[in-house]
Structures are given as structure tokens and as C-alpha cells.
Design a protein around this motif. Structure first.
Motif, PDB file in Angstrom:
ATOM      1  N   ALA A 102      71.295 -13.340  -7.145  1.00  0.00           N
ATOM      2  CA  ALA A 102      70.418 -12.206  -7.420  1.00  0.00           C
ATOM      3  C   ALA A 102      69.499 -12.523  -8.594  1.00  0.00           C
ATOM      4  N   GLU A 103      68.318 -11.949  -8.586  1.00  0.00           N
ATOM      5  CA  GLU A 103      67.406 -12.119  -9.701  1.00  0.00           C
ATOM      6  C   GLU A 103      67.983 -11.456 -10.947  1.00  0.00           C
ATOM      7  N   PHE A 104      67.714 -12.020 -12.088  1.00  0.00           N
ATOM      8  CA  PHE A 104      68.281 -11.532 -13.338  1.00  0.00           C
ATOM      9  C   PHE A 104      67.145 -11.296 -14.318  1.00  0.00           C
ATOM     10  N   ASP A 105      67.402 -10.490 -15.330  1.00  0.00           N
ATOM     11  CA  ASP A 105      66.414 -10.309 -16.389  1.00  0.00           C
ATOM     12  C   ASP A 105      67.072 -10.158 -17.765  1.00  0.00           C
ATOM     13  N   THR A 106      68.343 -10.544 -17.844  1.00  0.00           N
ATOM     14  CA  THR A 106      69.028 -10.568 -19.134  1.00  0.00           C
ATOM     15  C   THR A 106      69.808 -11.873 -19.240  1.00  0.00           C
ATOM     16  N   GLU A 107      70.255 -12.132 -20.463  1.00  0.00           N
ATOM     17  CA  GLU A 107      71.006 -13.364 -20.714  1.00  0.00           C
ATOM     18  C   GLU A 107      72.433 -13.275 -20.181  1.00  0.00           C
ATOM     19  N   TYR A 108      72.881 -12.072 -19.897  1.00  0.00           N
ATOM     20  CA  TYR A 108      74.268 -11.917 -19.475  1.00  0.00           C
ATOM     21  C   TYR A 108      74.464 -12.458 -18.065  1.00  0.00           C
ATOM     22  N   GLY A 109      75.513 -13.244 -17.928  1.00  0.00           N
ATOM     23  CA  GLY A 109      75.808 -13.806 -16.626  1.00  0.00           C
ATOM     24  C   GLY A 109      75.261 -15.202 -16.419  1.00  0.00           C
ATOM     25  N   MET A 110      74.476 -15.694 -17.374  1.00  0.00           N
ATOM     26  CA  MET A 110      74.023 -17.078 -17.258  1.00  0.00           C
ATOM     27  C   MET A 110      75.203 -17.984 -17.579  1.00  0.00           C
ATOM     28  N   ASP A 111      75.355 -19.023 -16.788  1.00  0.00           N
ATOM     29  CA  ASP A 111      76.541 -19.864 -16.905  1.00  0.00           C
ATOM     30  C   ASP A 111      76.392 -20.993 -17.925  1.00  0.00           C
ATOM     31  N   TYR A 112      75.194 -21.537 -18.038  1.00  0.00           N
ATOM     32  CA  TYR A 112      74.973 -22.699 -18.904  1.00  0.00           C
ATOM     33  C   TYR A 112      73.679 -22.505 -19.688  1.00  0.00           C
ATOM     34  N   TRP A 113      73.680 -23.050 -20.907  1.00  0.00           N
ATOM     35  CA  TRP A 113      72.534 -22.913 -21.797  1.00  0.00           C
ATOM     36  C   TRP A 113      72.181 -24.236 -22.440  1.00  0.00           C
ATOM     37  N   GLY A 114      70.882 -24.430 -22.646  1.00  0.00           N
ATOM     38  CA  GLY A 114      70.446 -25.515 -23.494  1.00  0.00           C
ATOM     39  C   GLY A 114      70.453 -25.078 -24.940  1.00  0.00           C
ATOM     40  N   LYS A 115      70.115 -25.999 -25.827  1.00  0.00           N
ATOM     41  CA  LYS A 115      70.128 -25.699 -27.256  1.00  0.00           C
ATOM     42  C   LYS A 115      68.804 -25.142 -27.745  1.00  0.00           C
ATOM     43  N   GLY A 116      67.791 -25.207 -26.922  1.00  0.00           N
ATOM     44  CA  GLY A 116      66.521 -24.606 -27.277  1.00  0.00           C
ATOM     45  C   GLY A 116      65.514 -25.573 -27.866  1.00  0.00           C
ATOM     46  N   THR A 117      64.250 -25.161 -27.766  1.00  0.00           N
ATOM     47  CA  THR A 117      63.152 -25.913 -28.360  1.00  0.00           C
ATOM     48  C   THR A 117      62.210 -24.911 -29.021  1.00  0.00           C
ATOM     49  N   LEU A 118      61.743 -25.243 -30.211  1.00  0.00           N
ATOM     50  CA  LEU A 118      60.950 -24.311 -30.990  1.00  0.00           C
ATOM     51  C   LEU A 118      59.479 -24.390 -30.632  1.00  0.00           C
ATOM     52  N   VAL A 119      58.904 -23.228 -30.393  1.00  0.00           N
ATOM     53  CA  VAL A 119      57.464 -23.099 -30.170  1.00  0.00           C
ATOM     54  C   VAL A 119      56.900 -22.249 -31.296  1.00  0.00           C
ATOM     55  N   THR A 120      55.912 -22.785 -31.972  1.00  0.00           N
ATOM     56  CA  THR A 120      55.250 -22.062 -33.058  1.00  0.00           C
ATOM     57  C   THR A 120      53.777 -21.929 -32.726  1.00  0.00           C
ATOM     58  N   VAL A 121      53.299 -20.689 -32.715  1.00  0.00           N
ATOM     59  CA  VAL A 121      51.887 -20.430 -32.421  1.00  0.00           C
ATOM     60  C   VAL A 121      51.215 -19.963 -33.693  1.00  0.00           C
ATOM     61  N   SER A 122      50.230 -20.708 -34.118  1.00  0.00           N
ATOM     62  CA  SER A 122      49.515 -20.363 -35.351  1.00  0.00           C
ATOM     63  C   SER A 122      48.301 -19.500 -35.036  1.00  0.00           C
ATOM     64  N   SER A 123      48.040 -18.563 -35.917  1.00  0.00           N
ATOM     65  CA  SER A 123      46.902 -17.655 -35.696  1.00  0.00           C
ATOM     66  C   SER A 123      45.615 -18.212 -36.277  1.00  0.00           C
TER      67      SER A 123
END
Length: 123
Positions: A102-123
Motif C-alpha cells: 500500500a502507498e504510505f505517507d509516514t515513516e511508520y512501517g518502513m522496514d529499512y533506513w539509510g543514514k541520510g544525506t544533507l541538503v543545504t539550500v542557500s538563499s
């Protein structure tokens, strides 16, 4: 066990574009639905978008029309193309995998995660 590694984050000027990648290993990638989430300091993790194993796609309200998700099952990769970036898009971006259909729209129920990558947008 699925391992996920995000890449492609960095500094970008407002109005610019950036593409993130997420490489999966250790599982049958094509059978998982993949999601992108982001988290800014002091805020809850936010749903960015998802892509199912059939390549059906859906997006959060704040990213729809600017962000696009694709996947390459042969390479075990999922991409997040981001356009018209603004400072409000600054966050750590995570990819996640789930065996749910089923389509999801929250983090709950996700089985596996990466550690993330940072995105910084300058104004």
C-alpha cells in the motif's frame, strides 16, 4: 536485511536543482516500495515521496510538482530529483524501504533506513 546508502547531498543555491541517489543491497530490491523522507533540525521527519515496485509514484504536499522519484531495479537504485529548491528544503534526506504494497505517507512501517544525506539550500 537491506542496506541503504544515500548520496548526492550538498550545497545548492535557491532555485537550483539536485539529484539524490539511494543504493540498496542485501535484498530483492524490485520487491520493495521505496520512500524518501527528510528531517530539518527541530522538526519531525517529513514524507517527501514514494515509489512502488510497479514504479507508481506519489508525493507529499510540499514536494509535489517539484520533486520526482525514479528507480532502476537493475542497478538497485532509487533517485530523487529536486527542482526549484528553496531554503525550506534544507534537511537531511533519508531513503527507506518497505515490503508493504500500500502507498504510505509516514515513516511508520518502513522496514529499512539509510543514514541520510544533507541538503543545504542557500538563499
Amino acid at each position: 536485511q537491506v542496506q541503504l546508502v544515500e548520496s548526492g547531498g550538498g550545497l545548492v543555491q535557491a532555485g537550483g536543482s539536485l539529484t539524490l541517489s539511494c543504493k540498496a543491497s542485501g535484498g530483492t530490491f524490485s520487491s520493495y516500495a521505496m520512500g524518501w523522507f527528510r528531517q530539518s533540525p527541530g522538526k519531525e521527519r517529513e514524507f517527501v515521496g514514494g515509489i512502488g515496485w510497479r514504479a507508481n509514484r506519489w508525493y507529499g504536499d510540499s514536494t509535489r510538482g517539484r520533486f520526482f522519484i525514479t528507480r532502476d531495479n537493475a542497478q538497485n537504485l532509487v533517485y530523487l530529483q529536486m527542482h526549484s529548491l528553496g531554503p525550506e528544503d534544507t534537511a537531511v534526506y533519508f531513503c527507506a524501504a518497505t515490503s508493504r504494497s500500500a502507498e504510505f505517507d509516514t515513516e511508520y512501517g518502513m522496514d529499512y533506513w539509510g543514514k541520510g544525506t544533507l541538503v543545504t539550500v542557500s538563499s
